[in-house]
Design a protein around this motif. Structure first.
Motif, PDB file in Angstrom:
ATOM      1  N   ALA A  86      34.970  14.094 -31.733  1.00 60.53           N
ATOM      2  CA  ALA A  86      35.076  12.853 -31.163  1.00 60.53           C
ATOM      3  C   ALA A  86      34.129  12.977 -30.020  1.00 60.53           C
ATOM      4  O   ALA A  86      33.910  13.917 -29.486  1.00 60.53           O
ATOM      5  N   ALA A  87      33.848  11.646 -29.783  1.00 59.90           N
ATOM      6  CA  ALA A  87      32.808  11.563 -28.409  1.00 59.90           C
ATOM      7  C   ALA A  87      33.520  11.076 -27.489  1.00 59.90           C
ATOM      8  O   ALA A  87      34.940  10.367 -27.829  1.00 59.90           O
ATOM      9  N   GLY A  88      33.367  11.142 -26.272  1.00 62.12           N
ATOM     10  CA  GLY A  88      34.171  10.677 -25.240  1.00 62.12           C
ATOM     11  C   GLY A  88      33.243  10.080 -24.075  1.00 62.12           C
ATOM     12  O   GLY A  88      32.033  10.387 -23.979  1.00 62.12           O
ATOM     13  N   VAL A  89      34.080   9.226 -23.316  1.00 58.54           N
ATOM     14  CA  VAL A  89      33.249   8.436 -22.390  1.00 58.54           C
ATOM     15  C   VAL A  89      32.201   7.861 -22.527  1.00 58.54           C
ATOM     16  O   VAL A  89      31.187   7.800 -21.910  1.00 58.54           O
ATOM     17  N   THR A  90      32.317   7.000 -23.586  1.00 56.58           N
ATOM     18  CA  THR A  90      31.221   6.220 -24.173  1.00 56.58           C
ATOM     19  C   THR A  90      31.456   4.811 -23.982  1.00 56.58           C
ATOM     20  O   THR A  90      30.705   3.892 -24.162  1.00 56.58           O
ATOM     21  N   TYR A  91      32.597   4.452 -23.317  1.00 59.57           N
ATOM     22  CA  TYR A  91      32.732   3.017 -22.868  1.00 59.57           C
ATOM     23  C   TYR A  91      33.042   2.945 -21.245  1.00 59.57           C
ATOM     24  O   TYR A  91      33.722   4.054 -20.768  1.00 59.57           O
ATOM     25  N   ARG A 135      35.369   1.582 -19.612  1.00 55.99           N
ATOM     26  CA  ARG A 135      36.504   1.803 -19.150  1.00 55.99           C
ATOM     27  C   ARG A 135      37.233   3.033 -19.394  1.00 55.99           C
ATOM     28  O   ARG A 135      37.955   3.650 -18.384  1.00 55.99           O
ATOM     29  N   SER A 136      36.557   3.999 -20.247  1.00 56.55           N
ATOM     30  CA  SER A 136      36.992   5.354 -20.473  1.00 56.55           C
ATOM     31  C   SER A 136      36.549   6.092 -19.206  1.00 56.55           C
ATOM     32  O   SER A 136      37.397   6.777 -18.664  1.00 56.55           O
ATOM     33  N   ARG A 137      35.387   5.731 -18.682  1.00 57.55           N
ATOM     34  CA  ARG A 137      34.843   6.485 -17.594  1.00 57.55           C
ATOM     35  C   ARG A 137      35.746   6.356 -16.366  1.00 57.55           C
ATOM     36  O   ARG A 137      35.984   7.169 -15.629  1.00 57.55           O
ATOM     37  N   THR A 157      34.264   7.761 -32.056  1.00 54.85           N
ATOM     38  CA  THR A 157      33.078   7.283 -31.185  1.00 54.85           C
ATOM     39  C   THR A 157      33.658   6.911 -29.765  1.00 54.85           C
ATOM     40  O   THR A 157      32.677   6.420 -28.963  1.00 54.85           O
ATOM     41  N   GLY A 158      34.974   7.261 -29.541  1.00 58.76           N
ATOM     42  CA  GLY A 158      35.391   7.149 -28.118  1.00 58.76           C
ATOM     43  C   GLY A 158      36.124   5.901 -27.819  1.00 58.76           C
ATOM     44  O   GLY A 158      36.053   4.762 -28.775  1.00 58.76           O
ATOM     45  N   THR A 159      36.971   5.696 -26.818  1.00 62.65           N
ATOM     46  CA  THR A 159      37.706   4.716 -26.703  1.00 62.65           C
ATOM     47  C   THR A 159      37.169   3.730 -25.690  1.00 62.65           C
ATOM     48  O   THR A 159      36.928   4.092 -24.486  1.00 62.65           O
TER      49      THR A 159
HETATM   50  O1  DO4 Z   1      36.652  13.200 -21.363  1.00 62.09           O
HETATM   51  C1  DO4 Z   1      37.559  12.921 -22.000  1.00 62.09           C
HETATM   52  C2  DO4 Z   1      37.999  12.425 -23.295  1.00 62.09           C
HETATM   53  C3  DO4 Z   1      37.353  11.128 -23.727  1.00 62.09           C
HETATM   54  C4  DO4 Z   1      37.693  10.315 -24.775  1.00 62.09           C
HETATM   55  O2  DO4 Z   1      38.300  10.725 -25.721  1.00 62.09           O
HETATM   56  C5  DO4 Z   1      37.213   9.069 -24.768  1.00 62.09           C
HETATM   57  O3  DO4 Z   1      36.558   8.380 -24.154  1.00 62.09           O
HETATM   58  O4  DO4 Z   1      37.613   8.441 -25.828  1.00 62.09           O
END
Ligand code: DO4
Ligand code: MG
Length: 278
Positions: free
Chosen positions: A69-74, A76-78, A243-245
């Motif tokens: 999984a990728a994270g902090v790609t949006y 809103r997630s950041r 790809t992140g949320t």
């Molecule tokens: O850094 C924590 C997880 C981020 C994540 O799963 C996401 O952005 O979807």
């Protein structure tokens, strides 16, 4: 648009609501074919066309493959992670990874842990604050070529992750924390930026939460995520990459047992799961 389903009765292609059986030795045989789209399309010329897959049980498109999984790609997630970890000093990490060249990538699930369509996902018994994360998910050939797209739910415990970023594996990787399905959309190019990702969480017959985003909000090209994943890692049977949320419910929302999570992505379909009672 051609889709590929894995079911208890074998493998089926689909285009414009017509289904056909796809002969293959195994799911690994299919995911090992870099020309999967053409192979599945070609079978439609030979096979009997069916109107539905009624009576068959859909399985997750993940079999023996790993899920990353990728994270902090949006954005809103950041922002949500900076907020949840501010007491732990985690805020700067999330801002930095959002802007950095190297993305956040983490191991999410082995194939055996993945929950399929209509299966039960879980919230941790030692978590107080749990959310689903609806994510466009890539099916990738061992060569790094994208074979197709599916829907993933990266179930997460926000209180555990927020307490300390080093707790990320516990917040993210546990029994029932990863659902993927219902099929593969067999496309190797980029999906349109307008592609919508939506989620509805139903509780006691009402909507407890509804959210929506589009791929316009995804900060990094999916090819960039794939290229980092394949640096110093090989996946002989292919791999799935979430790809992140871009959708994080408001801070007073937490999942409870019995919630129905319905995630839809344009041109792929709907992934529906229920939260287990324990
Ligand atoms: O850094 C924590 C997880 C981020 C994540 O799963 C996401 O952005 O979807
Ligand atoms: Mg996620």
């Amino acid at each position: 648009m051609v889709r590929l389903y894995r079911t208890t009765d074998g493998f089926f292609g689909e285009e414009r609501n017509r289904f056909w059986r796809v002969e293959a030795a195994s799911w690994e045989d299919l995911l090992g074919d870099a020309d999967l789209h053409n192979r599945v399309s070609a079978e439609s010329q030979r096979a009997e066309l069916l109107e539905s897959l009624d009576g068959m049980t859909l399985l997750s498109p993940v079999s023996t493959q790993e899920v990353w999984a990728a994270g902090v790609t949006y954005f809103r997630s950041r922002s949500a992670r900076i907020e949840e970890s501010k007491d732990a000093g985690g805020g700067t990490f999330y801002d930095r990874v959002y802007a950095a060249d190297r993305p956040e990538l983490f191991f999410k699930a082995s194939g055996r842990r993945v929950v399929g369509p209509l299966g039960e996902v879980r919230i941790r018994r030692d978590a107080r604050w749990s959310v689903p994360e609806p994510e466009l998910t890539l099916a990738i050939h061992s060569s790094g070529k994208i074979l197709g797209y599916t829907i993933g739910n990266d179930m997460s415990s926000r209180d555990i992750e927020g307490e300390n970023p080093l707790y990320l594996p516990q917040a993210k990787v546990y029994d029932g924390s990863c659902a993927i399905g219902p099929c593969l959309l067999l496309e190797s190019g980029n999906l349109p930026k307008e592609t919508a990702i939506g989620i509805k969480i139903e509780r006691n017959g009402a909507h407890a939460y509804v959210g929506q985003t589009t791929l316009k909000e995804l900060k990094r090209p999916v090819a960039e995520l794939v290229s980092y994943l394949f640096r110093e890692n090989s996946f002989p049977e292919g791999v799935f990459l979430m790809t992140g949320t871009g959708i994080v419910p408001h801070d007073d929302f937490t999942l409870v047992a019995g919630d129905r999570i319905v995630i839809t992505i344009d041109n792929i379909g709907t992934l529906e799961n229920q939260v287990a009672s324990s």
